[in-house]
Design a protein around this motif. Structure first.
Motif, short mmCIF file in Angstrom:
data_model
loop_
_atom_site.label_atom_id
_atom_site.label_comp_id
_atom_site.label_asym_id
_atom_site.label_seq_id
_atom_site.Cartn_x
_atom_site.Cartn_y
_atom_site.Cartn_z
N THR A 45 -11.32 8.78 -3.70
CA THR A 45 -12.02 7.92 -4.64
C THR A 45 -10.99 7.25 -5.55
O THR A 45 -10.35 7.93 -6.35
CB THR A 45 -13.02 8.73 -5.49
OG1 THR A 45 -13.95 9.35 -4.61
CG2 THR A 45 -13.75 7.84 -6.47
N PRO A 46 -10.80 5.92 -5.42
CA PRO A 46 -9.84 5.23 -6.28
C PRO A 46 -10.52 4.67 -7.53
O PRO A 46 -11.60 4.07 -7.45
CB PRO A 46 -9.32 4.11 -5.39
CG PRO A 46 -10.48 3.78 -4.50
CD PRO A 46 -11.26 5.07 -4.34
N ALA B 124 -6.38 4.02 -0.59
CA ALA B 124 -6.99 5.29 -0.98
C ALA B 124 -8.42 5.37 -0.45
O ALA B 124 -8.84 6.40 0.11
CB ALA B 124 -6.97 5.44 -2.50
N LEU C 160 -5.43 4.93 -10.77
CA LEU C 160 -4.32 4.03 -10.51
C LEU C 160 -3.90 3.27 -11.76
O LEU C 160 -4.74 2.76 -12.50
CB LEU C 160 -4.69 3.02 -9.42
CG LEU C 160 -4.90 3.64 -8.04
CD1 LEU C 160 -6.36 3.89 -7.80
CD2 LEU C 160 -4.35 2.74 -6.97
N ASN D 49 0.85 -1.18 0.00
CA ASN D 49 0.00 0.00 0.00
C ASN D 49 0.89 1.25 0.00
O ASN D 49 1.61 1.50 0.97
CB ASN D 49 -0.90 -0.03 1.23
CG ASN D 49 -1.75 1.19 1.40
OD1 ASN D 49 -1.68 2.14 0.63
ND2 ASN D 49 -2.58 1.17 2.43
N ASN E 290 -13.35 -3.49 -8.52
CA ASN E 290 -13.08 -2.08 -8.28
C ASN E 290 -13.73 -1.23 -9.36
O ASN E 290 -14.17 -1.73 -10.38
CB ASN E 290 -11.55 -1.84 -8.30
CG ASN E 290 -10.86 -2.48 -7.14
OD1 ASN E 290 -10.98 -2.03 -6.01
ND2 ASN E 290 -10.15 -3.57 -7.40
N THR F 292 -2.94 -0.36 -2.76
CA THR F 292 -2.99 1.10 -2.80
C THR F 292 -4.41 1.58 -3.08
O THR F 292 -4.86 2.59 -2.51
CB THR F 292 -2.00 1.64 -3.85
OG1 THR F 292 -0.68 1.19 -3.49
CG2 THR F 292 -2.02 3.15 -3.92
N CYS F 293 -5.13 0.87 -3.91
CA CYS F 293 -6.54 1.19 -4.18
C CYS F 293 -7.35 1.16 -2.88
O CYS F 293 -8.11 2.08 -2.57
CB CYS F 293 -7.08 0.20 -5.21
SG CYS F 293 -8.78 0.50 -5.71
N THR G 94 -9.48 12.29 -5.79
CA THR G 94 -9.67 11.10 -6.61
C THR G 94 -8.30 10.66 -7.13
O THR G 94 -7.51 11.51 -7.54
CB THR G 94 -10.59 11.41 -7.81
OG1 THR G 94 -11.84 11.89 -7.30
CG2 THR G 94 -10.83 10.21 -8.68
N VAL G 95 -8.05 9.35 -7.11
CA VAL G 95 -6.79 8.85 -7.68
C VAL G 95 -7.10 7.85 -8.78
O VAL G 95 -7.95 6.98 -8.64
CB VAL G 95 -5.87 8.22 -6.60
CG1 VAL G 95 -5.30 9.30 -5.70
CG2 VAL G 95 -6.58 7.16 -5.78
#
Length: 165
Positions: free
Chosen positions: A129-130, A123, A107, A86, A152, A119-120, A104-105
């Motif tokens: 918001t991933p 977040a 990825l 992560n 996801n 990491t999702c 918001t990311v």
């Protein structure tokens, strides 16, 4: 919405794991580079995240730690070094994103079912918001990528271009 692009663990060492990983990474870099160009065009943050693993000699200054020449990351992009799957765990990533007003990311990167997925989730745990970028994930086992995408939120590059206007 203010997004940032996270480019996770696209490092030379991971191309050497095997032909499936190398091919998967090459495919993902193509989409990742398109997203990098789009984010730069829109003045949005690009964050390069690199894994550090001293036991495997995956450390700054060693060739395997480096980014592949095909990846369009610049020295002026945000660079984060992580030691956990992560990228939020014990790094400055969250602070940097908050400083820039990111909520918001998007990825991208390697390995879909490990560091990208971790990491999702990280977040989401931080109320960001991933969203995964379809086509920009890589894995040692490319057949795992559809599973990660199924569980996801995912966006295509075409939809991302429209959303970012």
């Amino acid at each position: 919405m203010k997004p940032a692009l996270l480019v996770i663990d696209i490092q030379k060492a991971f191309y050497d794991i095997g032909p499936a990983a190398a091919e998967s990474l090459a495919d993902a870099v193509e989409y990742t580079n398109a997203a990098i160009a789009l984010f730069r065009e829109k003045g949005l943050p690009v964050v390069c995240i690199q894994h550090v693993e001293p036991e495997d000699n995956l450390v700054p200054g060693q060739p395997g730690f480096d980014l592949p020449d095909t990846l369009h990351i610049l020295p002026g992009d945000v660079h984060i070094h992580k030691t956990y799957g992560n990228a939020f765990n014990r790094t400055a990533l969250e602070d940097e994103l908050r400083r820039q007003g990111v909520d918001t990311v998007i990825l991208t990167g390697f390995c879909a079912e490990y560091c990208v997925l971790s990491t999702c989730r990280g977040a989401a745990d931080r109320d960001l918001t991933p969203i995964l970028l379809r086509g920009a994930l890589a894995s040692v086992e490319p057949s795992h990528i559809p599973f990660v995408e199924r569980i996801n939120d995912v966006i295509s590059f075409g939809a991302l271009k429209k959303v970012l206007g």
